[in-house]
Write a protein that holds these residues in place. Structure first.
Motif, PDB file in Angstrom:
ATOM      1  N   SER A 111       0.812  -1.182   0.041  1.00  0.00           N
ATOM      2  CA  SER A 111       0.082  -0.011  -0.019  1.00  0.00           C
ATOM      3  C   SER A 111       1.011   1.360  -0.006  1.00  0.00           C
ATOM      4  O   SER A 111       0.450   2.099  -0.815  1.00  0.00           O
ATOM      5  CB  SER A 111      -0.789  -0.030   1.145  1.00  0.00           C
ATOM      6  N   ALA A 112       1.955   1.300   0.900  1.00  0.00           N
ATOM      7  CA  ALA A 112       2.715   2.553   0.869  1.00  0.00           C
ATOM      8  C   ALA A 112       3.496   2.538  -0.529  1.00  0.00           C
ATOM      9  O   ALA A 112       3.635   3.695  -1.054  1.00  0.00           O
ATOM     10  CB  ALA A 112       3.902   2.257   2.132  1.00  0.00           C
ATOM     11  N   TYR A 113       3.891   1.321  -1.200  1.00  0.00           N
ATOM     12  CA  TYR A 113       4.590   1.634  -2.187  1.00  0.00           C
ATOM     13  C   TYR A 113       3.656   2.093  -3.408  1.00  0.00           C
ATOM     14  O   TYR A 113       4.110   3.142  -4.157  1.00  0.00           O
ATOM     15  CB  TYR A 113       5.108   0.262  -2.698  1.00  0.00           C
ATOM     16  N   GLY A 138       3.068   5.935  -3.205  1.00  0.00           N
ATOM     17  CA  GLY A 138       4.212   6.646  -3.316  1.00  0.00           C
ATOM     18  C   GLY A 138       4.401   6.617  -5.135  1.00  0.00           C
ATOM     19  O   GLY A 138       4.478   7.402  -5.716  1.00  0.00           O
ATOM     20  N   HIS A 139       4.069   5.444  -5.549  1.00  0.00           N
ATOM     21  CA  HIS A 139       4.167   5.246  -7.125  1.00  0.00           C
ATOM     22  C   HIS A 139       3.382   6.048  -7.706  1.00  0.00           C
ATOM     23  O   HIS A 139       3.355   6.663  -8.884  1.00  0.00           O
ATOM     24  CB  HIS A 139       3.927   3.746  -7.371  1.00  0.00           C
ATOM     25  N   ARG A 140       1.998   6.340  -7.069  1.00  0.00           N
ATOM     26  CA  ARG A 140       0.940   7.055  -7.633  1.00  0.00           C
ATOM     27  C   ARG A 140       1.088   8.424  -7.587  1.00  0.00           C
ATOM     28  O   ARG A 140       0.992   9.299  -8.540  1.00  0.00           O
ATOM     29  CB  ARG A 140      -0.329   6.796  -7.183  1.00  0.00           C
ATOM     30  N   GLN A 141       1.680   8.974  -6.424  1.00  0.00           N
ATOM     31  CA  GLN A 141       2.053  10.612  -6.358  1.00  0.00           C
ATOM     32  C   GLN A 141       3.412  10.821  -6.584  1.00  0.00           C
ATOM     33  O   GLN A 141       3.535  12.061  -6.705  1.00  0.00           O
ATOM     34  CB  GLN A 141       1.818  10.711  -4.705  1.00  0.00           C
ATOM     35  N   PRO A 148       9.445   1.834   1.615  1.00  0.00           N
ATOM     36  CA  PRO A 148       8.565   1.422   0.383  1.00  0.00           C
ATOM     37  C   PRO A 148       7.892   2.550  -0.342  1.00  0.00           C
ATOM     38  O   PRO A 148       7.895   2.429  -1.587  1.00  0.00           O
ATOM     39  CB  PRO A 148       7.404   0.474   1.249  1.00  0.00           C
ATOM     40  N   ILE A 149       7.400   3.484   0.575  1.00  0.00           N
ATOM     41  CA  ILE A 149       6.947   4.689  -0.264  1.00  0.00           C
ATOM     42  C   ILE A 149       7.756   5.300  -0.856  1.00  0.00           C
ATOM     43  O   ILE A 149       7.671   6.134  -1.948  1.00  0.00           O
ATOM     44  CB  ILE A 149       6.011   5.577   0.883  1.00  0.00           C
ATOM     45  N   THR A 150       8.958   5.566  -0.598  1.00  0.00           N
ATOM     46  CA  THR A 150      10.228   5.888  -0.942  1.00  0.00           C
ATOM     47  C   THR A 150      10.458   5.325  -2.539  1.00  0.00           C
ATOM     48  O   THR A 150      10.852   6.018  -3.380  1.00  0.00           O
ATOM     49  CB  THR A 150      11.481   6.113  -0.201  1.00  0.00           C
TER      50      THR A 150
END
Length: 219
Positions: free
Chosen positions: A76-78, A81-84, A130-132
């Motif tokens: 979910s975090a990935y 980040g991938h979308r934003q 992950p979000i990074t």
């Protein structure tokens, strides 16, 4: 922390279904940026895994709950980040934690794809990498190719120490528990730790060789 864990353990030991849900949520929330740096997910997982030798919880379901929560949390975090993209790193609440965001970026740039693997074992950047990775446009196939194996190692590394400690305690004091669980788990723990160390050493040597190759003067 003890005042929080003692009533939690007492409660979930009487409600196995809620125990597995608690394990799932602990692993999931630990992967959420900012939240994961304050939620003692690893401590909760370790504490609840101590209920396995007494038969209150089943080892396979404990591992599954922890691994599933981690996969969904990291994923979910990935994807967020991938979308934003990079703007998510400068948006609330991440904007309130510039130091950790910078550390996670530096960690990612230093280890590349393998940062996703190593971050699973390094709090608090575990909740930020992950979000990074998504924000820095890491391809989904690469992310999951590293993230899922990391979680499959992370889960037993977090669960087995609690199981082994209580199992050894039961053996020492002659407390009945389920079968000869400890003997088999020692083997699994050693294998898991050996794999983590082996991969770490391999990546380190590979990077060192790359640095040496770049430092050599060209003919």
């Amino acid at each position: 922390m003890t005042s929080f864990l003692d009533p939690l353990i007492s409660f979930v030991s009487a409600h196995a279904g809620l125990a597995y849900l608690t394990l799932f949520l602990a692993a999931l929330l630990e992967a959420v940026p900012v939240v994961g740096s304050v939620i003692p997910g690893s401590t909760i997982i370790l504490a609840l895994s101590a209920l396995v030798p007494g038969g209150d919880l089943k080892l396979q379901w404990v591992l599954l709950a922890a691994a599933t929560g981690a996969v969904l949390g990291d994923g979910s975090a990935y994807w967020l980040g991938h979308r934003q993209q990079r703007k998510i790193l400068n948006t609330w609440p991440l904007a309130n934690h510039p130091r950790v965001v910078q550390e996670s970026e530096s960690f990612f740039h230093r280890f590349g794809t393998w940062a996703v693997f190593f971050a699973r074992f390094v709090p608090p950047i575990r909740a930020f990498v992950p979000i990074t990775a998504g924000a820095l446009d890491m391809p989904p196939a690469k992310f999951y190719a590293v993230n899922i194996p990391a979680i499959l190692l992370w889960a037993p590394v977090h669960v087995l120490p609690g199981v082994l400690a209580v199992s050894a305690f039961h053996d020492y004091f002659g407390v009945p528990h389920q079968g000869h669980l400890g003997k088999h788990l020692w083997i699994l723990t050693v294998v898991a730790v050996a794999i983590v160390l082996g991969v770490t050493i391999w990546i380190y040597r590979r990077r060192q060789n790359g640095v040496v190759a770049e430092a050599k003067p060209r003919a």
